[in-house]
Write an enzyme that holds these catalytic residues in place. Structure first.
Site, mmCIF file in Angstrom:
data_model
loop_
_atom_site.group_PDB
_atom_site.id
_atom_site.type_symbol
_atom_site.label_atom_id
_atom_site.label_comp_id
_atom_site.label_asym_id
_atom_site.label_seq_id
_atom_site.Cartn_x
_atom_site.Cartn_y
_atom_site.Cartn_z
ATOM 1 N N ASP A 82 0.837 -1.394 0.032
ATOM 2 C CA ASP A 82 0.020 0.078 -0.114
ATOM 3 C C ASP A 82 1.047 1.321 -0.137
ATOM 4 O OD1 ASP A 82 -2.555 1.344 0.132
ATOM 5 O OD2 ASP A 82 -2.215 1.528 2.303
ATOM 6 N N GLU A 134 -1.736 5.920 -8.872
ATOM 7 C CA GLU A 134 -2.674 6.775 -8.290
ATOM 8 C C GLU A 134 -2.495 8.113 -9.277
ATOM 9 O OE1 GLU A 134 -3.423 7.370 -4.158
ATOM 10 O OE2 GLU A 134 -3.573 9.436 -4.425
ATOM 11 N N GLY A 212 -8.716 5.995 1.183
ATOM 12 C CA GLY A 212 -9.672 6.573 2.047
ATOM 13 C C GLY A 212 -11.175 6.281 2.130
ATOM 14 N N ASP A 256 -8.682 1.048 6.238
ATOM 15 C CA ASP A 256 -7.614 0.921 7.460
ATOM 16 C C ASP A 256 -8.226 1.385 8.720
ATOM 17 O OD1 ASP A 256 -5.503 0.561 9.081
ATOM 18 O OD2 ASP A 256 -4.297 1.738 7.808
HETATM 19 P P1 13P Z 1 -9.124 5.090 5.478
HETATM 20 O O1 13P Z 1 -8.177 5.691 6.319
HETATM 21 O O2 13P Z 1 -10.260 5.669 4.981
HETATM 22 O O3 13P Z 1 -9.189 3.569 6.115
HETATM 23 O O4 13P Z 1 -8.205 4.850 3.915
HETATM 24 C C1 13P Z 1 -7.432 3.519 4.067
HETATM 25 C C2 13P Z 1 -6.282 3.502 2.771
HETATM 26 O O5 13P Z 1 -6.875 4.319 1.928
HETATM 27 C C3 13P Z 1 -5.268 2.686 2.736
HETATM 28 O O6 13P Z 1 -4.371 2.992 1.677
HETATM 29 O O1 G3H Z 2 -3.443 5.072 3.869
HETATM 30 C C1 G3H Z 2 -2.732 4.563 4.674
HETATM 31 C C2 G3H Z 2 -2.960 3.627 5.434
HETATM 32 O O2 G3H Z 2 -4.222 3.774 6.273
HETATM 33 C C3 G3H Z 2 -1.724 3.017 6.129
HETATM 34 O O3 G3H Z 2 -1.578 3.882 7.395
HETATM 35 O O4 G3H Z 2 0.810 4.409 6.790
HETATM 36 O O5 G3H Z 2 -0.119 4.662 9.152
HETATM 37 O O6 G3H Z 2 0.376 2.267 8.213
HETATM 38 P P1 G3H Z 2 -0.065 3.670 7.701
HETATM 39 ZN ZN ZN Z 3 -4.553 4.909 0.771
#
Ligand code: 13P
Ligand code: G3H
Ligand code: ZN
Length: 309
Positions: A82, A134, A212, A256
Site C-alpha cells: 500500500d 494513483e 480513504g 484501514d
Molecule cells: P482509510 O483511512 O479511510 O481507512 O483509508 C485507508 C487507505 O486508503 C489505505 O491505503
Molecule cells: O493510507 C494509509 C493507510 O491507512 C496506512 O497507514 O501508513 O499509518 O500504516 P499507515
Molecule cells: Zn490509501
C-alpha cells in the site's frame, strides 16, 4: 492455494458489480479477524501492507502470517504493498513474494508520475506482479475534502487514458472526494460520481481503486469518546456511497481506519470494564472479534463480495 494477483478478482468484480476489500494489516490479530470473516463469508481478499506496517511488524512476520492465513482459509488472497513511494520499495516487495504493489507517485507532475510508474510496471510485470498507481491527490487527514480542497486535487478524467496507455498499469486509484483517516468531512459528505463515471467511460472495463474509504461507524466514535478517547467530529464516507461506487468501475476499496477504531474502541471499553486485567489475550481476543465483525459487515453490506471466492 498460494497468493494470487488481483487480475481475476478484478475481472469478476467489474462484471459482477461488486468490489474487493483491501484491508491494511499490522499484526496477527488484525490478520486473523479479517481472514476469519472472509472465510465465513467466502470472500476474496486483498491484504495490504504499508511502509509503516513494514517498519512496525518487520515484513517477514507479516508475510508468514499471510501465508498462514492462506493455508488456514484456502481463500484467494492477494498480498499488496500500500502506498509504495519508491521503485526500490516496490522492488523489495516484489522480490519478497508480494503479488501486487502500489506505486504512489501522485504528488509528482503527470510526466514524472508516468515515468516512475512505468519503471515499476516494467519490473513488476516481468515477475508476474500487478501494479496499482494513483492519479489525482487525496486530501490528508486534517483537510476535509469538501471544505478545504479545490478541484485540482480531484483526478482529471482527461489524463487517465494517456496515463494508463503510457504506464501499462493494472489498476488506478482516483481522487473523487475520499480522504485518509477518521476525519473526512466537516459538512455534507460528497463524492464526485461524475468524475468516476467519466473515468469509467474513458477506460471501459478498467479496474478503479478507492482509497480513504473507511466509513467511521459512529458506534466506534461514541465508545472511544465515552471511555476516555477524544475523537469528536470523526466522520467517514457514507456506506451507501461506497456501495454505489462498488457497482460502478470501482473494484478495490481500501479500509484501514475502521479496523483501527474497532480495535481501539474494544480495548478502551475492555479496560473500563476490567481495570485489573493485564493478560493481552483478554483484550486482544475481543479486539480480533471486533475486527472480524466490522469486516463481515463490509463484505456483505458495502463491498458485496461475500460468496465470490
Ligand atoms: P482509510 O483511512 O479511510 O481507512 O483509508 C485507508 C487507505 O486508503 C489505505 O491505503
Ligand atoms: O493510507 C494509509 C493507510 O491507512 C496506512 O497507514 O501508513 O499509518 O500504516 P499507515
Ligand atoms: Zn490509501
Amino acid at each position: 492455494m498460494s497468493l494470487v494477483t488481483t487480475t481475476e478478482m478484478f475481472k469478476k468484480a467489474y462484471a459482477g458489480g461488486y468490489a474487493i476489500g483491501a484491508f491494511n494489516v499490522n499484526n496477527m490479530e488484525i490478520i486473523q479477524g479479517i481472514v476469519e470473516a472472509a472465510k465465513e463469508e467466502k470472500a476474496p481478499l486483498i491484504l495490504q501492507v504499508s511502509s509503516g506496517a513494514r517498519k512496525y511488524a518487520n515484513p517477514i512476520y507479516l508475510k508468514k502470517l499471510v501465508e498462514a492465513a492462506i493455508e488456514d482459509s484456502g481463500l484467494p488472497i492477494c498480498l499488496h504493498l500500500d502506498h509504495g513511494d519508491t521503485f526500490e520499495l516496490c522492488k523489495d516487495c516484489i522480490e519478497n513474494g508480494f503479488t501486487s504493489v502500489m506505486i504512489d507517485a501522485s504528488h509528482h507532475s503527470l510526466t514524472e508520475n508516468i515515468k516512475i510508474t512505468k519503471n515499476v510496471v516494467d519490473y513488476a510485470h516481468d515477475k508476474g506482479v500487478v501494479v496499482e498507481a494513483e492519479l489525482g491527490r487525496l486530501a490528508g487527514i486534517e483537510d476535509a475534502v469538501n471544505v478545504s480542497e479545490t478541484d485540482s486535487s480531484y483526478t482529471n478524467p482527461e489524463q487517465v487514458q494517456e496515463f494508463v496507455a503510457k504506464t501499462g498499469v493494472d489498476s488506478l486509484a482516483i481522487a473523487i472526494g475520499t480522504s485518509h483517516g477518521a476525519f473526512k468531512f466537516k459538512g455534507e459528505a460528497k463524492l464526485r460520481f461524475d468524475i468516476l463515471e467519466d473515468v469509467a467511460k474513458r477506460l471501459p472495463g478498467f479496474p478503479i481503486v478507492l482509497h480513504g474509504a473507511s466509513s467511521v461507524p459512529q458506534q466506534f466514535v461514541e465508545t472511544i469518546n465515552r471511555y476516555g478517547g477524544n475523537m469528536p467530529g470523526a466522520r467517514g464516507v457514507p456506506e451507501d456511497m461506497l456501495r454505489k461506487a462498488a457497482t460502478m468501475a470501482v473494484c478495490k476499496i481500501n479500509i484501514d481506519s475502521d479496523l483501527r477504531m474497532a480495535v481501539t474502541s474494544t480495548v478502551r471499553k475492555y479496560f473500563n470494564d476490567n481495570p485489573s486485567h493485564f493478560d493481552p489475550r483478554q483484550y486482544l481476543g475481543p479486539a480480533r472479534n471486533a475486527v472480524k465483525e466490522i469486516v463481515r459487515h463490509k463484505l456483505i453490506n458495502v463491498l458485496g463480495c461475500n460468496g465470490k471466492a
